[in-house]
Structure formats: structure tokens, C-alpha cells
Design an enzyme around this catalytic site. Structure first.
Site, PDB file in Angstrom:
ATOM      1  N   ASP A   1      14.239  45.092  -7.885  1.00 49.27           N
ATOM      2  CA  ASP A   1      13.505  43.905  -8.360  1.00 49.27           C
ATOM      3  C   ASP A   1      12.316  43.751  -7.415  1.00 49.27           C
ATOM      4  OD1 ASP A   1      12.811  41.269  -9.400  1.00 49.27           O
ATOM      5  OD2 ASP A   1      14.831  41.188 -10.191  1.00 49.27           O
TER       6      ASP A   1
ATOM      7  N   HIS B   1       9.804  45.494  -8.817  1.00 49.78           N
ATOM      8  CA  HIS B   1       8.997  44.818  -9.827  1.00 49.78           C
ATOM      9  C   HIS B   1       7.656  44.379  -9.277  1.00 49.78           C
ATOM     10  CE1 HIS B   1      12.748  43.646 -12.428  1.00 49.78           C
ATOM     11  NE2 HIS B   1      12.536  44.951 -12.357  1.00 49.78           N
TER      12      HIS B   1
END
Length: 488
Positions: free
Chosen positions: A297, A331
Site C-alpha cells: 500500500d 500505492h
């Protein structure tokens, strides 16, 4: 002769003084005021984990040995707990003031995946006050603590995390389906057990609905904790250690002051759900230097609480220096939000490289957050192989990565102008300069709110090669100087 000796002593004293704090250089000549940050001073007393009956065979549970060792150090006023070479299998570890957890080369602390070892506690997760399982490694209200050395801390995260079929290979998916107790709650989505699937149905962004202790305990596997939780701590050093395979977020300092991350590696598999490498939340006076992040993430993420809970806490994340860091997968390389309701200000990010992240510089929020993000200074960023945007500001964040949003064809909801309230997020006064990006999906996307445009962004010496040009919506006072975008 006496004068010469005096001068020599003065020179030695000055040299020693200059070496006292190697971190002083990071707080000099900043574009904002920030106090000097130094490493905690740990008492000169050392114990070895083996002395307390620990066995590093990867099988023996050493929870009690860690507890006894920390209690012994506390009784002495603190000191260094040395973890030697071996695999030290354990339940949760709670650090106390004036203690250094030192992992020698070859030392691996591996936390058990047995949920029974982790009681449900009141805490904060993703910016909201809630309950989660106790973190594998934690400290609350401690002062002068450190985690140092050249070893590894492993959270056994595969026992806790869900897995999306689209994020793994055929072989990995086959292995996931073979894990005992797990269920495919919907096609292409595996979770560790049925209670996890039940809890997820009623959850709001990972915060489930439960009212009794019995209900909370039944869904413990869903309440996967952050691996390293440091709450209300002061004078903290993480140095040299590898932190990996966390159940949820990897490193989570919350409401801490005077904290240093130096030469650490925080890593998770690329498919790790909510597998952020570092989430620095509502902290003050922090240095993140010479470190590497490889995440499922966000990589380096700055937060300050979510919605009403964050605004009531009212503690901004402020006075932060990020320097000399590398982010591989994730991300976002450097990220602010989306939980920024307490405010984010006075941040310098310099001399960093993002290699293969979904987004390079990522700023995200949504209506309901409130909070002000301001005085952010970014200088000297090198990027390659950025999957989507090199730079993005998105005030319509809905919980997905930019790659997932593009794949699903998501468009902003409710783009009509709304009243400005305390729930309206504000992003302003942000400097971004000396950025080079070779190969991005899109150069930039600025997507502000019609009632609160993104305001006062200065872009200077920006060179981006991308498949698509920059897009600006609901922005004002965007100043560009020497900005070159090559669309290929």
C-alpha cells in the site's frame, strides 16, 4: 605549553560536541522552524534474551522470556535487551521507557499468528477510535526507547491479511487457497476465516460493528493489528532493523514526539492488503532518513486522524523531515492523507527516489475530513516506472489506489459545489521542485473540490516523461516554472 594544552582540550571538546548529535544537520536551514531532534539516551546496562530462558529455535514460544527481560531492565532503570542470532518465536512484546531492543545480525523475531495471544484493546486504526488486536510490538506513553541492530522483525502477516486474486500469481493463489481455515468470501477474494468475512460485511473502512466483548472476540482475526504501534511516546529511534510481513500497517507512530527512523527497511508483499510501510500520524518533530520502503500500500504516509475523531483529537502531524529515502513498490512513494483531519504542516521531503510505485507524490482526501494540509516542501525527487500519476492531488478519495480507480473507470462523485464547513479539507501552500520522472502513466492530476480548490501549488524544475499529459481541475494559484512534460 599550558595555552597549547588548553587549545587542544577545547578542540577535543568541540569535536566531541559536534559528534554528539549526527541528526542535527537535518533540522538546519529548513523552510520552517523545527527543534533539533536527537537519538534517545539508553542506560549503559545490557542483558541477553537467552538469560531469561528464551530458545531461538523458531518453535518455542518466548513471550514470557521477553516479558521477564524487559521487566528486569525496567527494574534497573533501563538498558539494552540483546536478541542474538536465531529465530525467536513470540507473542506480543511491550517496550518500556529507557529500553533498547537490539537485534544482532542473524536475529529474527517472528510473531505468532495465534489470535488468542493478542487481546482486543481500545486503540486507533485508520484514523478512527476503535478496537483492534494488540499489536505484536508496541509501546504506549514510553520515553527514550529504541529498536536497533541488523536483525529482522516479522509479523507473520499472512495469517491475518485477506488476499485479492488479481494481485497474486497462479502459484501464490493456489498456496493461499490451501491455507487451513480460510474461505473465499466472494469469487477471487480470500479471507482467513468465516468470522473475518462476517465482520467485513458490516465494516466501514476496516472498522466493524460490534458492541459486546463476545462479538469483538469472535471477529478477532478481522481486527488485524498494525505490527509496530508506538503511541504517545517521546524520544524514539528505529535504526538498522528490517520490519516485514505485517498483519496491517507495518510501522505506526501515533502522537509521538522526537522520533527518528534511520536506515530501516520496512517491507511487505506487493499484494499485502492495507500493507502500508510507514504511517506517521499526529507526530511532532520526526526524521525519516536513509531508509527503504517496499509496500503493498502506501510507502511513506503522513496522517493525523479521520473525520470527527481526527478533528476532536486536534493534533497535526508537523515538523517532519524525510531525506535520502527509497520507495520501491507501493500505492504511493510519499503520501499525505487521506486521514488528515487534524492537519499536516511543515514537512520537507528531499533527495528521495521512487522506483516502480503506483504513484510518486500522492495527496488525497475527501469531503468529511476537514483539516488543513499546508507548508509542504518537496525538493529533489527521482522516479522511474510510475504506474499511474507522477504527482496527484485527489480530493475525491474513496479507498482505492489510483491504479484500481483507473481500472474500474471510477469518476468523482458529486462534483457540484457544496457548502464549506469544518468537514471541508484544505490543501494549500505546497512547493514541489527538482523532480525528474522517467516513464509515468500520466504526468499529473490535480482534482480539487469546486467549493475548496487546491490552492497555492508551486511547480519548479519538473521533468516528466509520461503516456498522458497533466490534468488540472478546481485549482487556483498554480505556478509553474520550468515544467516540461514529454508525452510519449
Amino acid at each position: 605549553m599550558k595555552k597549547l594544552i588548553t587549545l587542544l582540550l577545547m578542540a577535543v571538546t568541540m569535536t566531541a560536541t559536534a559528534q554528539v548529535n549526527p541528526y542535527k544537520k537535518y533540522t538546519e536551514k529548513l523552510p520552517f522552524q523545527m527543534a533539533e531532534v536527537s537519538a534517545p539516551v539508553i542506560p549503559d546496562y545490557t542483558v541477553n534474551l537467552k538469560k531469561f530462558g528464551a530458545v531461538g529455535d523458531g518453535v518455542t514460544l518466548n513471550t514470557k522470556a521477553f516479558e521477564k527481560a524487559i521487566a528486569a531492565l525496567t527494574k534497573k532503570g533501563g538498558g539494552h535487551l540483546v536478541v542474538p542470532q536465531g529465530v525467536w518465536f513470540t507473542g506480543p512484546i511491550v517496550l518500556k521507557s529507557n529500553i533498547d531492543l537490539h537485534l544482532e545480525v542473524g536475529a529474527v523475531i517472528q510473531f505468532s499468528g495465534d489470535e488468542a495471544l493478542y487481546p482486543v484493546i481500545k486503540t486507533s486504526f485508520e484514523g478512527l477510535d476503535t478496537r483492534r488486536c494488540q499489536s505484536p510490538l508496541s509501546a504506549n506513553g514510553a520515553e527514550n526507547i529504541s529498536i536497533t541492530g541488523r536483525g529482522v522483525i516479522d509479523g507473520n502477516g499472512q495469517c491475518w491479511r485477506p488476499v485479492k486474486r488479481g494481485k497474486v500469481t497462479d502459484g501464490q493463489w493456489k498456496d493461499v487457497l490451501a491455507r487451513p481455515g480460510g474461505v473465499e468470501s466472494k469469487k477471487g477474494y480470500w479471507v482467513p476465516n468465516q468470522a473475518y468475512a462476517d465482520a467485513e460485511k458490516s465494516a466501514n473502512m476496516n472498522v466493524p460493528k460490534a458492541s459486546t466483548d463476545e462479538e469483538w472476540n469472535r471477529i478477532k482475526r478481522f481486527l488485524r493489528p498494525v505490527m509496530v504501534s508506538l503511541v504517545n511516546c517521546k524520544n524514539v529511534l528505529l535504526q538498522g532493523v528490517i520490519f516485514q510481513n505485517s498483519p496491517a500497517w507495518n510501522l505506526h507512530p501515533l502522537m509521538c514526539e522526537n522520533i527518528i527512523l534511520d536506515d530501516v527497511l520496512a517491507r511487505n508483499p506487493s499484494y499485502a492488503q492495507n500493507g502500508d510501510a510507514l504511517d506517521l500520524e499526529s507526530c511532532r518533530n520526526a526524521l525519516i532518513v536513509n531508509s527503504k520502503f517496499d509496500a503493498g500500500d502506501d510507502g511513506i504516509c503522513i496522517k493525523s486522524g479521520k473525520d470527527k475523531d481526527g478533528r476532536l483529537r486536534g493534533r497535526p502531524c508537523e515538523n517532519v523531515v524525510v531525506d535520502g529515502c527509497t520507495v520501491f513498490a507501493g500505492h504511493g512513494g510519499f503520501v499525505v492523507g487521506s486521514e488528515m483531519s487534524g492537519g499536516v504542516r511543515n514537512i520537507l521531503v528531499s533527495n528521495c527516489q521512487f522506483l516502480g510505485t503506483d504513484v510518486g507524490l500522492r495527496f488525497k482526501s475527501t469531503r468529511g475530513r476537514g483539516g488543513i494540509v499546508e507548508n509542504i516542501f518537496i525538493d529533489g525527487i527521482s522516479m522511474t516506472d510510475i504506474k499511474t500519476d507522477a504527482i496527484t492531488f485527489n480530493m475525491y478519495y474513496g479507498g482505492k489506489s489510483v491504479a484500481e480507480m483507473l481500472a474500474d473507470g471510477d469518476k468523482p462523485d458529486n462534483v457540484t459545489k457544496q457548502p464549506v464547513t469544518e468537514e471541508t479539507p484544505i490543501f494549500r501552500n505546497i512547493d514541489i521542485k527538482n523532480v525528474t520522472c522517467n516513464d509515468a502513466g500520466r504526468a499529473m492530476e490535480f482534482n480539487g473540490l469546486p467549493e475548496m480548490p487546491i490552492n497555492g501549488i508551486r511547480l519548479q524544475n519538473i521533468h516528466i516523461q509520461a503516456k498522458a499529459d497533466a490534468v488540472f481541475n478546481n485549482c487556483q494559484n498554480i505556478k509553474q516554472r520550468n515544467v516540461h512534460i514529454a508525452v510519449r
